[in-house]
Motif scaffolding. Structure first.
Motif, PDB file in Angstrom:
ATOM      1  N   PRO A 135       0.825  -1.205   0.000  1.00 24.25           N
ATOM      2  CA  PRO A 135       0.000   0.000   0.000  1.00 24.25           C
ATOM      3  C   PRO A 135       0.866   1.265   0.000  1.00 24.25           C
ATOM      4  O   PRO A 135       2.052   1.224   0.333  1.00 24.25           O
ATOM      5  CB  PRO A 135      -0.793  -0.126   1.314  1.00 24.25           C
ATOM      6  N   TYR A 199      -1.493  -7.571   4.481  1.00 20.90           N
ATOM      7  CA  TYR A 199      -1.911  -7.458   3.083  1.00 20.90           C
ATOM      8  C   TYR A 199      -1.270  -8.547   2.223  1.00 20.90           C
ATOM      9  O   TYR A 199      -1.874  -9.013   1.243  1.00 20.90           O
ATOM     10  CB  TYR A 199      -1.602  -6.066   2.540  1.00 20.90           C
ATOM     11  N   HIS A 237      -5.454  -1.984  -6.143  1.00 22.80           N
ATOM     12  CA  HIS A 237      -5.653  -1.400  -4.810  1.00 22.80           C
ATOM     13  C   HIS A 237      -5.096   0.020  -4.758  1.00 22.80           C
ATOM     14  O   HIS A 237      -5.740   0.935  -4.221  1.00 22.80           O
ATOM     15  CB  HIS A 237      -4.966  -2.254  -3.749  1.00 22.80           C
ATOM     16  N   ARG A 240      -7.357   2.398  -6.749  1.00 19.63           N
ATOM     17  CA  ARG A 240      -8.621   2.637  -6.051  1.00 19.63           C
ATOM     18  C   ARG A 240      -8.416   3.556  -4.850  1.00 19.63           C
ATOM     19  O   ARG A 240      -9.206   4.493  -4.610  1.00 19.63           O
ATOM     20  CB  ARG A 240      -9.226   1.303  -5.607  1.00 19.63           C
ATOM     21  N   THR A 241      -7.351   3.308  -4.096  1.00 19.00           N
ATOM     22  CA  THR A 241      -7.049   4.130  -2.930  1.00 19.00           C
ATOM     23  C   THR A 241      -6.795   5.581  -3.335  1.00 19.00           C
ATOM     24  O   THR A 241      -7.303   6.521  -2.690  1.00 19.00           O
ATOM     25  CB  THR A 241      -5.815   3.582  -2.194  1.00 19.00           C
ATOM     26  N   ASP A 386      -4.221   4.736   3.609  1.00 18.16           N
ATOM     27  CA  ASP A 386      -5.479   4.268   4.202  1.00 18.16           C
ATOM     28  C   ASP A 386      -5.523   4.540   5.702  1.00 18.16           C
ATOM     29  O   ASP A 386      -6.576   4.909   6.251  1.00 18.16           O
ATOM     30  CB  ASP A 386      -5.655   2.766   3.952  1.00 18.16           C
TER      31      ASP A 386
END
Length: 550
Positions: A135, A199, A237, A240-241, A386
């Protein structure tokens, strides 16, 4: 009259009076600095032009200041011009001239603050570009906010901006990522040089669930399957984040495509042909020291594999071939050496070094209860985008990450930025906008409209302060674009909110009780509409919402 208008008036007057005294006019700069004095009693604006040019022109500062004061005294927009100290000029604007600023804001609406200083410039703005192995961490999150805001500011000055994400899907880090996923699927610890965190386990579990036979594949095929699926999942991911954070990209450029397409080979051959790549000790070296780098760089290693800079060179060449006049790279603090390296690569390819610009951002830390926050729930040892959004929300996160210069390290106090208090900068600014929206609703209920306002009635000190603050917005946006400093917009908005709150405390906008609406109410309502518009425009440049209710 905006600060830019006053600057031009003063320049014209300075040139005129010097010419009338047969003195050198070439010493007058194209743009004169006009500032608001710290002490309002000294006037609305001040300039030191006489101190700046008098000696070189052949006169004294006070004498030149007196000539300029006389020259502008009869201008409709000037109430007074007084000489102070050794040659400063303090200027007060006529109320009607200040009112023109309000008219300009209302007429331009959402375009107020926009300019054309970068018109015709095609900019490639590359930022975030996090490895697809986890991430987005806090450093990348800072660029997600600040980079997107910078793109908005550059566009507001007429530039065409292509936001680009360079997807590092080639190299050793991807192999380590794949091995980490395989280890997680086998229930084994992560490799010593691999990646850990919940993750990794989640992705590995998903891959096995979607491809039940993957664990029965031969080792190389299994590794490739986990690599391809894991990178794709991580990439989705990340996209989208970022989208949920309000940051979208025009181009997602895959590093691997440079190798698969032959672009790396073509760039290397070009540098060999022009003599800027030479062979020594079994490797191929870029003559980067000839173009300002501190040393030459290995491009092709002695084992025949490309060094990381080979992809950078091909990528730079690709951007040039796509027609970008300026390529802006936004890197983390550990990439400082890339500044000279990329500029040298550009020069070796025959491009102007100025066509490459590297911005370096410093580290970000989170603090809660006065103590550093170090662990992520999902990513293990790093804090992610996030995590920050979950703690304080998108608006506060974007604002907090943008309101400081890239060059400064940043500590984000989670309690402060999550609070609904005036100590929270984003709340303070958004509350000012919401309060102004409330005034507009109340005015509509009372039947008061800002139609044909008599803006020369706005003579209160707090009104003047608010108007002059509104007038500074175009200059702030222009400076933010030129200097690549979007934090200037955030700090300006806080000044504007402060100026508005002071105005609100002393200047009643709407009639009360049985009081009939008067021209002053209409004028003040127009001023409020202008303030609301500028707050909205400024927040939009930061990618932060302008709420109508709070």
């Amino acid at each position: 009259m905006t600060p830019a208008d006053l600057s031009q008036l003063l320049r014209d007057a300075t040139v005129s009076v010097l010419a009338s005294h047969d003195l050198d006019t070439s010493v007058v700069p194209d743009k004169l600095v006009v500032e608001r004095p710290r002490n309002p009693e000294h006037g609305d604006y001040a300039t030191n032009v006489a101190l700046q040019v008098a000696k070189r022109a052949g006169t004294t500062p006070r004498e030149l200041a007196s000539w300029i004061a006389s020259a502008i005294a009869d201008h409709d927009g000037i109430e007074s011009a007084e000489i102070a100290g050794p040659g400063f000029l303090n200027i007060r604007l006529a109320a009607a001239a200040q009112g023109k600023i309000v008219e300009n804001v209302l007429a331009a609406a959402s375009d107020y603050g926009r300019g054309d200083s970068l018109a015709g410039l095609d900019i490639n703005l590359e930022f975030v570009s996090a490895n697809p192995t986890g991430p987005i961490h806090l450093g990348g999150t800072r660029w997600a906010a600040a980079g997107d805001s910078l793109g908005r500011v550059l566009e507001a000055q007429g530039a065409k901006v292509t936001r680009e994400y360079y997807f590092n899907d080639h190299g050793a880090q991807i192999d380590r990522f794949a091995r980490s996923l395989v280890a997680a699927a086998l229930g084994e610890p992560a490799p010593e040089d691999g990646y850990a965190g919940a993750y990794i386990t989640e992705i590995a579990r998903t891959i096995v669930a979607e491809a039940p036979g993957v664990m029965d594949m031969p080792l190389d095929a299994r590794h490739e399957a986990f690599r391809a699926a894991g990178v794709a999942m991580m990439f989705e991911h990340i996209k989208r984040t970022l989208h949920e954070f309000g940051t979208d990209f025009d181009v997602y450029f895959h590093e691997n495509s440079l190798f698969e397409s032959g672009a790396v080979t073509a760039a290397i051959e070009e540098l060999k042909a022009n003599g800027n790549l030479y062979h020594q000790d079994g490797a191929w070296w870029l003559r980067s020291s000839a173009y300002g780098d501190d040393k030459d760089r290995v491009v092709i290693k002695s084992d025949g594999n490309a060094a990381y800079i080979a992809g950078d060179i091909a990528y730079l060449r690709n951007k040039h071939e796509r027609g970008f006049g300026l390529s802006v790279y936004m890197f983390g603090a550990d990439h400082h050496g890339y500044i000279a390296r990329l500029k040298a690569a550009a020069a070796a390819l025959g491009y102007a070094p100025a066509s490459v610009e590297v911005l370096i951002g410093q580290m970000v830390s989170l603090v809660r209860d006065g103590k550093p926050v170090r662990m992520s729930k999902r990513a293990g040892t790093v804090i992610t985008l996030d995590d920050l959004v979950e703690a304080i929300g998108v608006d506060a996160a974007r604002y907090a990450l943008t309101r400081s210069s890239f060059d400064n390290t940043l500590d984000i106090d989670l309690e402060l930025w999550a609070s609904a208090s005036n100590e929270n900068p984003v709340y303070y600014v958004q509350y000012a906008h919401a309060r102004l929206c409330s005034i507009a609703r109340n005015a509509a209920e009372l039947g008061v409209a800002a139609t044909d306002p008599q803006l020369d009635l706005l003579t209160h000190d707090r009104e003047g302060d608010l108007i002059r603050t509104l007038g500074e917005f175009p200059g702030v946006v222009a400076a933010a674009a030129t200097l690549r400093e979007p934090h200037r917009v955030a700090r300006y908005l806080e000044d504007l909110a402060s100026s508005y709150h002071r105005f609100y405390d002393q200047c009643r906008v709407l009639p009360q009780g049985d009081e009939e609406p008067a021209p002053l109410h209409t004028a003040r309502l127009a001023l409020c509409d202008a303030a609301r518009q500028v707050l909205s425009n400024g927040l939009a440049l930061l990618g932060v919402t302008a709420p109508e209710r709070m």
